[in-house]
Motif scaffolding. Sequence first.
Motif, mmCIF file in Angstrom:
data_model
loop_
_atom_site.group_PDB
_atom_site.id
_atom_site.type_symbol
_atom_site.label_atom_id
_atom_site.label_comp_id
_atom_site.label_asym_id
_atom_site.label_seq_id
_atom_site.Cartn_x
_atom_site.Cartn_y
_atom_site.Cartn_z
ATOM 1 N N ASP A 84 0.991 -1.164 0.022
ATOM 2 C CA ASP A 84 -0.083 0.025 0.010
ATOM 3 C C ASP A 84 0.889 1.258 0.052
ATOM 4 O O ASP A 84 0.395 2.337 -0.416
ATOM 5 C CB ASP A 84 -0.950 -0.119 1.036
ATOM 6 C CG ASP A 84 -1.946 -1.312 1.010
ATOM 7 O OD1 ASP A 84 -2.455 -1.688 0.102
ATOM 8 O OD2 ASP A 84 -2.279 -1.465 2.465
ATOM 9 N N ASP A 85 2.005 1.062 0.869
ATOM 10 C CA ASP A 85 3.091 2.262 0.498
ATOM 11 C C ASP A 85 4.103 1.843 -0.410
ATOM 12 O O ASP A 85 4.633 0.591 -0.403
ATOM 13 C CB ASP A 85 3.582 2.773 1.985
ATOM 14 C CG ASP A 85 2.679 3.322 2.867
ATOM 15 O OD1 ASP A 85 2.666 4.581 2.948
ATOM 16 O OD2 ASP A 85 1.856 2.396 3.834
ATOM 17 N N CYS A 225 9.817 -6.782 3.280
ATOM 18 C CA CYS A 225 9.065 -5.292 3.444
ATOM 19 C C CYS A 225 7.650 -5.554 3.779
ATOM 20 O O CYS A 225 6.970 -6.258 3.160
ATOM 21 C CB CYS A 225 9.177 -4.450 2.158
ATOM 22 S SG CYS A 225 9.097 -2.823 2.399
ATOM 23 N N ILE A 226 7.124 -4.614 4.874
ATOM 24 C CA ILE A 226 5.648 -4.456 5.040
ATOM 25 C C ILE A 226 5.527 -3.089 4.777
ATOM 26 O O ILE A 226 6.073 -2.132 4.461
ATOM 27 C CB ILE A 226 5.257 -5.032 6.385
ATOM 28 C CG1 ILE A 226 5.974 -4.101 7.437
ATOM 29 C CG2 ILE A 226 5.444 -6.600 6.525
ATOM 30 C CD1 ILE A 226 5.489 -4.301 8.924
ATOM 31 N N SER A 227 4.166 -2.828 4.528
ATOM 32 C CA SER A 227 3.616 -1.478 4.094
ATOM 33 C C SER A 227 3.825 -0.421 5.345
ATOM 34 O O SER A 227 4.555 0.708 5.010
ATOM 35 C CB SER A 227 2.194 -1.253 3.741
ATOM 36 O OG SER A 227 2.031 -2.126 2.752
ATOM 37 N N HIS A 228 3.390 -0.703 6.617
ATOM 38 C CA HIS A 228 3.406 0.220 7.446
ATOM 39 C C HIS A 228 3.447 -0.711 8.783
ATOM 40 O O HIS A 228 3.042 -1.582 8.834
ATOM 41 C CB HIS A 228 2.360 1.273 7.582
ATOM 42 C CG HIS A 228 0.896 0.566 7.504
ATOM 43 N ND1 HIS A 228 0.483 0.256 6.070
ATOM 44 C CD2 HIS A 228 0.047 0.157 8.414
ATOM 45 C CE1 HIS A 228 -0.848 -0.191 6.462
ATOM 46 N NE2 HIS A 228 -0.910 -0.282 7.686
ATOM 47 N N GLU A 232 0.842 -7.583 10.261
ATOM 48 C CA GLU A 232 1.772 -8.614 10.837
ATOM 49 C C GLU A 232 2.644 -9.069 9.672
ATOM 50 O O GLU A 232 2.295 -9.183 8.438
ATOM 51 C CB GLU A 232 0.624 -9.822 10.855
ATOM 52 C CG GLU A 232 1.113 -11.087 11.468
ATOM 53 C CD GLU A 232 0.272 -12.248 11.646
ATOM 54 O OE1 GLU A 232 0.934 -13.358 11.980
ATOM 55 O OE2 GLU A 232 -0.947 -11.852 11.432
ATOM 56 N N ARG A 233 3.853 -9.207 9.952
ATOM 57 C CA ARG A 233 4.956 -9.670 9.066
ATOM 58 C C ARG A 233 5.345 -11.122 9.341
ATOM 59 O O ARG A 233 5.251 -11.663 10.432
ATOM 60 C CB ARG A 233 6.115 -8.782 9.131
ATOM 61 C CG ARG A 233 7.218 -8.851 10.261
ATOM 62 C CD ARG A 233 8.291 -8.488 10.119
ATOM 63 N NE ARG A 233 8.440 -6.992 9.924
ATOM 64 C CZ ARG A 233 8.937 -6.517 8.702
ATOM 65 N NH1 ARG A 233 9.181 -7.382 7.739
ATOM 66 N NH2 ARG A 233 9.010 -5.200 8.563
ATOM 67 N N ILE A 234 5.898 -11.652 8.158
ATOM 68 C CA ILE A 234 6.723 -12.988 8.148
ATOM 69 C C ILE A 234 8.078 -12.807 8.711
ATOM 70 O O ILE A 234 8.839 -12.015 8.195
ATOM 71 C CB ILE A 234 6.684 -13.561 6.849
ATOM 72 C CG1 ILE A 234 5.294 -13.708 6.297
ATOM 73 C CG2 ILE A 234 7.402 -14.760 6.871
ATOM 74 C CD1 ILE A 234 5.100 -14.249 4.888
ATOM 75 N N THR A 257 12.147 -4.545 6.792
ATOM 76 C CA THR A 257 11.975 -3.006 6.235
ATOM 77 C C THR A 257 10.403 -2.701 6.351
ATOM 78 O O THR A 257 9.438 -3.502 6.029
ATOM 79 C CB THR A 257 12.270 -3.082 4.838
ATOM 80 O OG1 THR A 257 13.899 -3.396 4.660
ATOM 81 C CG2 THR A 257 12.607 -1.662 4.565
ATOM 82 N N VAL A 258 10.241 -1.496 6.551
ATOM 83 C CA VAL A 258 8.871 -0.862 6.442
ATOM 84 C C VAL A 258 8.826 0.184 5.531
ATOM 85 O O VAL A 258 9.688 1.148 5.503
ATOM 86 C CB VAL A 258 8.408 -0.314 7.944
ATOM 87 C CG1 VAL A 258 7.043 0.261 8.009
ATOM 88 C CG2 VAL A 258 8.576 -1.473 9.194
ATOM 89 N N ALA A 259 7.957 0.002 4.302
ATOM 90 C CA ALA A 259 7.784 1.005 3.322
ATOM 91 C C ALA A 259 7.666 2.337 3.816
ATOM 92 O O ALA A 259 8.291 3.398 3.058
ATOM 93 C CB ALA A 259 6.822 0.354 2.177
ATOM 94 N N ALA A 260 6.563 2.548 4.665
ATOM 95 C CA ALA A 260 6.167 3.864 5.334
ATOM 96 C C ALA A 260 7.128 4.714 5.710
ATOM 97 O O ALA A 260 7.351 6.106 5.439
ATOM 98 C CB ALA A 260 4.743 3.615 5.843
#
Length: 282
Positions: A84-85, A225-228, A232-234, A257-260
């Motif tokens: 989403d980000d 990477c997750i959006s924000h 919940e991440r792997i 890493t967090v994209a936002a």
Amino acid sequence: RDLPAWASVDWRSLPEAQLLAPLPAPGAAHCDYMAVYKKSCPQSRRSLKSSRPRYGAVASFLQSLVTQAEPRFAMFGPGLEELDDSLVQNMMTSPEILLVAGLPQRRIHGIGSGVSFQFNNNQKFNILTLYSTTSVERRRARAEQAVVVNKMFYQDSTTVGNQQAVHYSVIAQVKKVCQVVDGFIYVANAEAHKKHDREEELAHILAMTDPALGPRNRPLLVLSCISHVGVERIPCVYMAHHLQLNLLHQPWLVQDTVAATLDGLLSGLEWLLEEVDCKNAL
């Protein structure tokens, strides 16, 4: 207990898959779990790194006295398009974290010259971002929640025994990029609620890092990477096993890493630049 909180794992520290089971298999050989823990946890890896001789820093300084082209990295993967980000947009618009040092002015074999960044107000490097298809097609696929056909690769089917193995090759323009870069950045979608085809992802990674296209020891940074924050991440250790990174023949690191917010990005880039420096110093 601690493993989900680990933010990174690398090619030297990945625990074997059978050790991650809740209970050991009946008849399994005894394992020194504490030794594995010390080898794998990021805190131990940082302490080992700080205790090593500092000749690497001297080598990097001496290299800086010689005029060299800034290192170039090819960045690709579903995390560039499915989140989403936008990781790339936030990299371009967050000078307090990563400074843009140069915008594309020329093209490399129809792909683009990439964007130059400055790390820690010192070292410059270049990232060529490779998308699976055009921006119009990506937007349409996101709106329709459809699967994007990746146009960077074409499929070769080979028969091994009685089974047909899927093998990918890169198109000509991408092949030219793979031949000139110093390393790779793979942006993986680490969001637990999404569907993932990790076998196909591995096939794409193997196609990009094919030794026929360049040196075998070029490093691979996987941004898990997750959006924000809050999604919940792997965990990165499971991501490394899902992608079967143990099959690769070059140094690699998986970095949460967090994209936002770009959390974790600088740690991953620092490792990547250090690996390139070490390789060039040999």
